[in-house]
Design a protein around this motif. Structure first.
Motif, PDB file in Angstrom:
ATOM      1  N   LEU A   8      32.460   3.911 -62.114  1.00  0.00           N
ATOM      2  CA  LEU A   8      33.368   2.841 -62.522  1.00  0.00           C
ATOM      3  C   LEU A   8      32.605   1.556 -62.788  1.00  0.00           C
ATOM      4  O   LEU A   8      31.758   1.144 -62.003  1.00  0.00           O
ATOM      5  CB  LEU A   8      34.404   2.587 -61.413  1.00  0.00           C
ATOM      6  N   ASP A   9      32.945   0.906 -63.899  1.00  0.00           N
ATOM      7  CA  ASP A   9      32.442  -0.429 -64.218  1.00  0.00           C
ATOM      8  C   ASP A   9      33.597  -1.397 -63.981  1.00  0.00           C
ATOM      9  O   ASP A   9      34.575  -1.403 -64.739  1.00  0.00           O
ATOM     10  CB  ASP A   9      31.977  -0.479 -65.669  1.00  0.00           C
ATOM     11  N   ASP A  12      35.289  -3.605 -66.702  1.00  0.00           N
ATOM     12  CA  ASP A  12      36.057  -2.975 -67.775  1.00  0.00           C
ATOM     13  C   ASP A  12      37.488  -2.758 -67.290  1.00  0.00           C
ATOM     14  O   ASP A  12      37.767  -1.816 -66.547  1.00  0.00           O
ATOM     15  CB  ASP A  12      35.403  -1.646 -68.163  1.00  0.00           C
ATOM     16  N   ALA A  13      38.411  -3.623 -67.705  1.00  0.00           N
ATOM     17  CA  ALA A  13      39.783  -3.589 -67.214  1.00  0.00           C
ATOM     18  C   ALA A  13      40.463  -2.259 -67.509  1.00  0.00           C
ATOM     19  O   ALA A  13      41.164  -1.696 -66.652  1.00  0.00           O
ATOM     20  CB  ALA A  13      40.585  -4.732 -67.825  1.00  0.00           C
ATOM     21  N   SER A  14      40.271  -1.722 -68.713  1.00  0.00           N
ATOM     22  CA  SER A  14      40.931  -0.465 -69.063  1.00  0.00           C
ATOM     23  C   SER A  14      40.400   0.687 -68.219  1.00  0.00           C
ATOM     24  O   SER A  14      41.144   1.598 -67.843  1.00  0.00           O
ATOM     25  CB  SER A  14      40.725  -0.156 -70.554  1.00  0.00           C
ATOM     26  N   GLN A  15      39.105   0.634 -67.896  1.00  0.00           N
ATOM     27  CA  GLN A  15      38.503   1.670 -67.053  1.00  0.00           C
ATOM     28  C   GLN A  15      39.064   1.604 -65.626  1.00  0.00           C
ATOM     29  O   GLN A  15      39.350   2.641 -65.016  1.00  0.00           O
ATOM     30  CB  GLN A  15      36.985   1.497 -67.044  1.00  0.00           C
ATOM     31  N   VAL A  21      31.335  -9.717 -61.756  1.00  0.00           N
ATOM     32  CA  VAL A  21      31.252  -8.626 -60.782  1.00  0.00           C
ATOM     33  C   VAL A  21      31.905  -9.003 -59.454  1.00  0.00           C
ATOM     34  O   VAL A  21      32.753  -8.277 -58.930  1.00  0.00           O
ATOM     35  CB  VAL A  21      29.783  -8.209 -60.542  1.00  0.00           C
ATOM     36  N   ASN A  22      31.512 -10.152 -58.906  1.00  0.00           N
ATOM     37  CA  ASN A  22      31.926 -10.501 -57.553  1.00  0.00           C
ATOM     38  C   ASN A  22      33.381 -10.908 -57.448  1.00  0.00           C
ATOM     39  O   ASN A  22      34.040 -10.619 -56.436  1.00  0.00           O
ATOM     40  CB  ASN A  22      31.047 -11.634 -57.015  1.00  0.00           C
ATOM     41  N   TYR A  23      33.893 -11.602 -58.471  1.00  0.00           N
ATOM     42  CA  TYR A  23      35.267 -12.104 -58.375  1.00  0.00           C
ATOM     43  C   TYR A  23      36.232 -11.440 -59.356  1.00  0.00           C
ATOM     44  O   TYR A  23      37.240 -10.876 -58.955  1.00  0.00           O
ATOM     45  CB  TYR A  23      35.291 -13.616 -58.568  1.00  0.00           C
TER      46      TYR A  23
END
Length: 256
Positions: free
Chosen positions: A64-65, A68-71, A114-116
């Motif tokens: 998971l990335d 990437d909102a859709s992911q 990444v963090n937030y």
């Protein structure tokens, strides 16, 4: 003081740990599995998780990335189709030392992504299901680096401060919805992130000890899980100092 329902029996509980292929996240996943939980581990790269997942049917690996909102949405739908999530732990983290005298905007934004922002994406995806069930727990892995401004923390510290603030607000909003919220604030833990530090880290602990402290905090129903206390209690006292005392003290002890 119990601010959440204590979690002591992990048998059969399903926990999704995001950003847990190394360090504290991985150690926590292993501790939860040893306690009987069914764990799903996600991150961009599997690191050492694949071998573990192949040997234990109670462990799943899902790449998971978080940026990437859709992911994130697709992954959440897949996981919920297999059953409810009792807990989601956001442990994804990115760290590079940075000072205002050498600002790197791309790196600053990567920390935030990444963090937030990643935490927001995950919460946005899992919260509707928890609200519908009236149960679940969200735990955010923050840091004592977010408690007050520190040298070299220009990029990292503000994102962790944001996570702590987010957890506080989530708790207020979700307390009467049957959903627990906790924030984890470790001191120095021996991980690939802290390995970048070129200074002696006081009260350094192992990821395994950090995981034990996290499970201990959840078992006690704590909201603010911070450790090791011999270090973090002093930092909590520093938070109370007025700026006219705090700033000179930081300069004296860091030399920066």
């Amino acid at each position: 003081m119990q601010l959440n329902t204590p979690m002591t029996d992990w048998q059969g509980r399903r926990v999704w740990l995001v950003g847990a292929s190394t360090g504290i996240g991985l150690a926590c996943a292993q501790a939860l599995r040893s306690a009987g939980a069914q764990v799903v581990v996600s991150a961009r790269n599997p690191q050492g998780v694949l071998d573990w997942a192949e040997k234990d049917s109670g462990v799943q690996w899902r790449a998971l990335d978080v940026s990437d909102a859709s992911q994130v949405q697709a992954m959440t739908r897949d996981l919920l189709a297999e059953g409810p999530l009792d807990m989601v732990v956001y442990a994804a983290g990115y760290y590079r030392a940075q000072r205002a005298t050498a600002m790197d905007m791309d790196d600053l934004l990567q920390h935030d992504k990444v963090n937030y922002q990643g935490a927001l994406q995950v919460i946005h995806a899992v919260l509707p299901g928890m609200l519908a069930r009236g149960s679940g727990h969200i735990s955010l892995l923050s840091s004592v680096a977010g408690w007050r401004g520190l040298p070299n923390g220009l990029a990292y510290g503000p994102t962790k401060a944001a996570l702590t603030h987010l957890a506080e607000t989530l708790y207020i909003d979700l307390q009467d919805q049957g959903i627990g919220v906790s924030v984890v604030n470790p001191g120095f833990v021996a991980t690939p992130l802290t390995a970048q530090n070129e200074f002696t880290m006081p009260a350094l602990i192992s990821p395994e000890e950090a995981a034990r402290q996290m499970l201990k905090g959840w078992a006690a129903g704590q909201f603010d899980i911070h450790f090791p206390k011999r270090f973090t209690l002093w930092l909590k006292l520093l938070r109370l100092l007025p700026y006219r005392l705090y700033f000179p003290l930081v300069r004296k002890f860091t030399g920066l």
